[in-house]
Motif scaffolding. Structure first.
Motif, mmCIF file in Angstrom:
data_model
loop_
_atom_site.group_PDB
_atom_site.id
_atom_site.type_symbol
_atom_site.label_atom_id
_atom_site.label_comp_id
_atom_site.label_asym_id
_atom_site.label_seq_id
_atom_site.Cartn_x
_atom_site.Cartn_y
_atom_site.Cartn_z
ATOM 1 N N ARG A 166 0.827 -1.208 0.000
ATOM 2 C CA ARG A 166 0.000 0.000 0.000
ATOM 3 C C ARG A 166 0.860 1.256 0.000
ATOM 4 O O ARG A 166 0.562 2.227 -0.685
ATOM 5 C CB ARG A 166 -0.913 0.003 1.237
ATOM 6 N N LYS A 167 1.908 1.233 0.799
ATOM 7 C CA LYS A 167 2.746 2.424 0.942
ATOM 8 C C LYS A 167 3.499 2.734 -0.351
ATOM 9 O O LYS A 167 3.611 3.903 -0.745
ATOM 10 C CB LYS A 167 3.736 2.223 2.089
ATOM 11 N N LEU A 168 3.993 1.705 -1.014
ATOM 12 C CA LEU A 168 4.808 1.915 -2.217
ATOM 13 C C LEU A 168 4.004 1.772 -3.507
ATOM 14 O O LEU A 168 4.559 1.997 -4.590
ATOM 15 C CB LEU A 168 5.971 0.923 -2.240
ATOM 16 N N GLN A 169 2.730 1.393 -3.389
ATOM 17 C CA GLN A 169 1.902 1.168 -4.576
ATOM 18 C C GLN A 169 2.591 0.178 -5.518
ATOM 19 O O GLN A 169 2.880 0.473 -6.687
ATOM 20 C CB GLN A 169 1.604 2.487 -5.296
ATOM 21 N N CYS A 170 2.836 -1.021 -4.979
ATOM 22 C CA CYS A 170 3.503 -2.071 -5.737
ATOM 23 C C CYS A 170 2.784 -3.390 -5.496
ATOM 24 O O CYS A 170 1.870 -3.464 -4.666
ATOM 25 C CB CYS A 170 4.976 -2.173 -5.338
ATOM 26 N N CYS A 184 -3.942 -3.385 -5.220
ATOM 27 C CA CYS A 184 -4.763 -2.485 -6.016
ATOM 28 C C CYS A 184 -4.209 -1.073 -6.003
ATOM 29 O O CYS A 184 -3.676 -0.601 -4.995
ATOM 30 C CB CYS A 184 -6.192 -2.466 -5.485
ATOM 31 N N MET A 185 -4.351 -0.392 -7.133
ATOM 32 C CA MET A 185 -3.957 1.008 -7.211
ATOM 33 C C MET A 185 -4.992 1.880 -6.497
ATOM 34 O O MET A 185 -6.186 1.551 -6.479
ATOM 35 C CB MET A 185 -3.810 1.438 -8.670
ATOM 36 N N LYS A 238 -6.376 4.654 -7.183
ATOM 37 C CA LYS A 238 -7.435 5.291 -7.967
ATOM 38 C C LYS A 238 -8.597 4.350 -8.254
ATOM 39 O O LYS A 238 -9.685 4.788 -8.642
ATOM 40 C CB LYS A 238 -6.863 5.843 -9.269
ATOM 41 N N HIS A 239 -8.379 3.029 -8.057
ATOM 42 C CA HIS A 239 -9.455 2.055 -8.259
ATOM 43 C C HIS A 239 -9.992 1.654 -6.883
ATOM 44 O O HIS A 239 -9.552 0.671 -6.289
ATOM 45 C CB HIS A 239 -8.945 0.832 -9.020
ATOM 46 N N SER A 240 -10.955 2.405 -6.392
ATOM 47 C CA SER A 240 -11.475 2.192 -5.040
ATOM 48 C C SER A 240 -12.280 0.901 -4.910
ATOM 49 O O SER A 240 -12.420 0.365 -3.806
ATOM 50 C CB SER A 240 -12.342 3.381 -4.623
ATOM 51 N N HIS A 241 -12.812 0.373 -6.010
ATOM 52 C CA HIS A 241 -13.628 -0.837 -5.961
ATOM 53 C C HIS A 241 -12.827 -2.091 -6.277
ATOM 54 O O HIS A 241 -13.399 -3.177 -6.392
ATOM 55 C CB HIS A 241 -14.805 -0.724 -6.948
ATOM 56 N N CYS A 242 -11.520 -1.954 -6.436
ATOM 57 C CA CYS A 242 -10.665 -3.103 -6.753
ATOM 58 C C CYS A 242 -10.574 -4.045 -5.561
ATOM 59 O O CYS A 242 -10.411 -3.605 -4.416
ATOM 60 C CB CYS A 242 -9.277 -2.624 -7.164
ATOM 61 N N ARG A 243 -10.667 -5.349 -5.829
ATOM 62 C CA ARG A 243 -10.543 -6.371 -4.789
ATOM 63 C C ARG A 243 -9.442 -7.380 -5.112
ATOM 64 O O ARG A 243 -9.419 -8.466 -4.554
ATOM 65 C CB ARG A 243 -11.880 -7.102 -4.624
ATOM 66 N N GLY A 244 -8.565 -7.018 -6.023
ATOM 67 C CA GLY A 244 -7.460 -7.908 -6.366
ATOM 68 C C GLY A 244 -7.825 -8.981 -7.362
ATOM 69 O O GLY A 244 -7.097 -9.984 -7.497
ATOM 70 N N ASP A 245 -8.919 -8.811 -8.063
ATOM 71 C CA ASP A 245 -9.389 -9.807 -9.030
ATOM 72 C C ASP A 245 -8.442 -9.860 -10.231
ATOM 73 O O ASP A 245 -8.136 -8.834 -10.841
ATOM 74 C CB ASP A 245 -10.799 -9.452 -9.478
ATOM 75 N N LEU A 246 -7.992 -11.060 -10.575
ATOM 76 C CA LEU A 246 -7.084 -11.221 -11.716
ATOM 77 C C LEU A 246 -7.780 -10.987 -13.052
ATOM 78 O O LEU A 246 -7.114 -10.893 -14.085
ATOM 79 C CB LEU A 246 -6.462 -12.617 -11.691
ATOM 80 N N HIS A 259 -9.200 -8.293 -13.667
ATOM 81 C CA HIS A 259 -9.014 -6.854 -13.914
ATOM 82 C C HIS A 259 -7.570 -6.485 -13.554
ATOM 83 O O HIS A 259 -7.313 -5.752 -12.592
ATOM 84 C CB HIS A 259 -10.005 -6.036 -13.087
ATOM 85 N N VAL A 260 -6.650 -7.031 -14.315
ATOM 86 C CA VAL A 260 -5.219 -6.821 -14.045
ATOM 87 C C VAL A 260 -4.841 -5.349 -14.170
ATOM 88 O O VAL A 260 -3.911 -4.877 -13.504
ATOM 89 C CB VAL A 260 -4.374 -7.682 -15.018
ATOM 90 N N GLU A 261 -5.573 -4.599 -14.993
ATOM 91 C CA GLU A 261 -5.254 -3.179 -15.173
ATOM 92 C C GLU A 261 -5.463 -2.367 -13.908
ATOM 93 O O GLU A 261 -4.959 -1.252 -13.783
ATOM 94 C CB GLU A 261 -6.098 -2.598 -16.312
ATOM 95 N N GLN A 262 -6.197 -2.930 -12.933
ATOM 96 C CA GLN A 262 -6.428 -2.230 -11.668
ATOM 97 C C GLN A 262 -5.332 -2.496 -10.639
ATOM 98 O O GLN A 262 -5.319 -1.892 -9.573
ATOM 99 C CB GLN A 262 -7.781 -2.639 -11.077
ATOM 100 N N LEU A 263 -4.420 -3.406 -10.972
ATOM 101 C CA LEU A 263 -3.338 -3.773 -10.052
ATOM 102 C C LEU A 263 -2.076 -2.968 -10.352
ATOM 103 O O LEU A 263 -1.852 -2.551 -11.484
ATOM 104 C CB LEU A 263 -3.030 -5.267 -10.171
ATOM 105 N N SER A 264 -1.277 -2.767 -9.329
ATOM 106 C CA SER A 264 0.011 -2.085 -9.513
ATOM 107 C C SER A 264 0.894 -2.945 -10.408
ATOM 108 O O SER A 264 1.027 -4.157 -10.193
ATOM 109 C CB SER A 264 0.697 -1.862 -8.161
ATOM 110 N N ASP A 265 1.470 -2.326 -11.411
ATOM 111 C CA ASP A 265 2.247 -3.088 -12.393
ATOM 112 C C ASP A 265 3.723 -3.222 -12.034
ATOM 113 O O ASP A 265 4.474 -3.892 -12.738
ATOM 114 C CB ASP A 265 2.118 -2.451 -13.779
ATOM 115 N N LYS A 266 4.152 -2.593 -10.952
ATOM 116 C CA LYS A 266 5.558 -2.654 -10.550
ATOM 117 C C LYS A 266 5.717 -3.455 -9.267
ATOM 118 O O LYS A 266 4.859 -3.429 -8.383
ATOM 119 C CB LYS A 266 6.115 -1.245 -10.357
#
Length: 266
Positions: free
Chosen positions: A160-164, A191-192, A194-202, A204-211
């Motif tokens: 969460r802290k590093l957005q990774c 989850c990033m 900006k995506h407040s409704h993200c639950r880590g669902d694979l 919707h990979v675009e909602q996950l931190s890519d780094k």
């Protein structure tokens, strides 16, 4: 006649050069005094950054002595303040006591700076090699489920802290799961923001931190340690220049305190 002129001309030229050298040393010492004040703030920033970094990620670095370069930087920042005051004071009016004290403080600062620089370089190499194994261990030990629980483990806090996400990317979570069952999600901390409704669902990979977290942690640690290292190197050069300027002024300042040893006083 020419010899007589040369005899009178050479001492006057020598006195003129000595006066110029003394004026240059006074001006340089005054300038360095103000610079030392400013660099004290720079050292405080670097020291606090290193201390807070190891405090925030204490679950990754078990050794408490790793923040030692930061504490040495804070100590040198405190010593820099009276050193700068003495440098400016001596450039206005020379005093043997002040000049001697300034030399002692400059030697102390050089020891602190060199120790801090050596430790910062050594620890940056050592901790970088430990980060990957520690992060990998935390990921493999993390028991997560596809639930609404945001998670409060050490790896969740880091993500969460590093957005990774994961060590290198989100696929590290898939490798860490059981070979017989692979959950269709990753921890919600991936989850990033900006995506407040993200639950880590694979799905919707675009909602996950890519780094991955490893690269971001290495970048933070490398910046903090290199900042301390180069600050100490630059400060050491400035302190050597201040010592040289002070030495020039001491050469032109007679030992008035030792005049009591003159024969006419007995």
């Amino acid at each position: 006649m020419r010899r007589i002129r040369a005899v009178f001309f050479l001492p006057s030229l020598w006195c003129y050069e000595e006066a110029n050298l003394r004026f240059f040393a006074q001006s340089l010492l005054r300038f360095l005094g103000f610079i030392l004040w400013a660099t004290a703030a720079v050292q405080v920033f670097g020291g606090v950054s290193v201390i807070l970094m190891f405090k925030n990620y204490r679950y990754l670095f078990q050794e408490s002595y790793l923040s030692l370069p930061g504490w040495l930087a804070l100590t040198s920042a405190l010593v820099l303040l009276p050193t700068g005051v003495l440098a400016v004071s001596i450039s206005v009016k020379c005093s043997r006591n002040k000049q001697g004290t300034l030399m002692y403080l400059l030697v102390l600062l050089l020891c602190l700076e060199m120790s801090s620089a050596a430790l910062a370089h050594s620890y940056s190499v050592r901790t970088a090699s430990q980060l990957e194994s520690t992060m990998g261990y935390l990921v493999h030990q993390h028991n997560w489920t596809c639930s609404q629980d945001p998670g409060n483990s050490a790896v969740d806090v880091i993500q969460r802290k590093l957005q990774c996400c994961g060590v290198h990317n989100y696929t590290d979570w898939l490798k860490a799961s059981s070979p017989w069952y692979r959950p269709p999600c990753v921890p919600e901390s991936c989850c990033m923001e900006k995506h407040s409704h993200c639950r880590g669902d694979l799905g919707h990979v675009e909602q996950l931190s890519d780094k991955g977290c490893l690269k971001k942690l290495e970048d933070q640690m490398c910046f903090a340690m290199l900042y301390i290292f180069w600050c100490c190197i630059v400060l050491s050069i400035l302190e050597l220049l201040a010592a040289l300027s002070n030495g020039i002024l001491m050469r032109h300042q007679p030992f008035h305190e030792l005049r009591i040893l003159d024969s006419y006083t007995f």
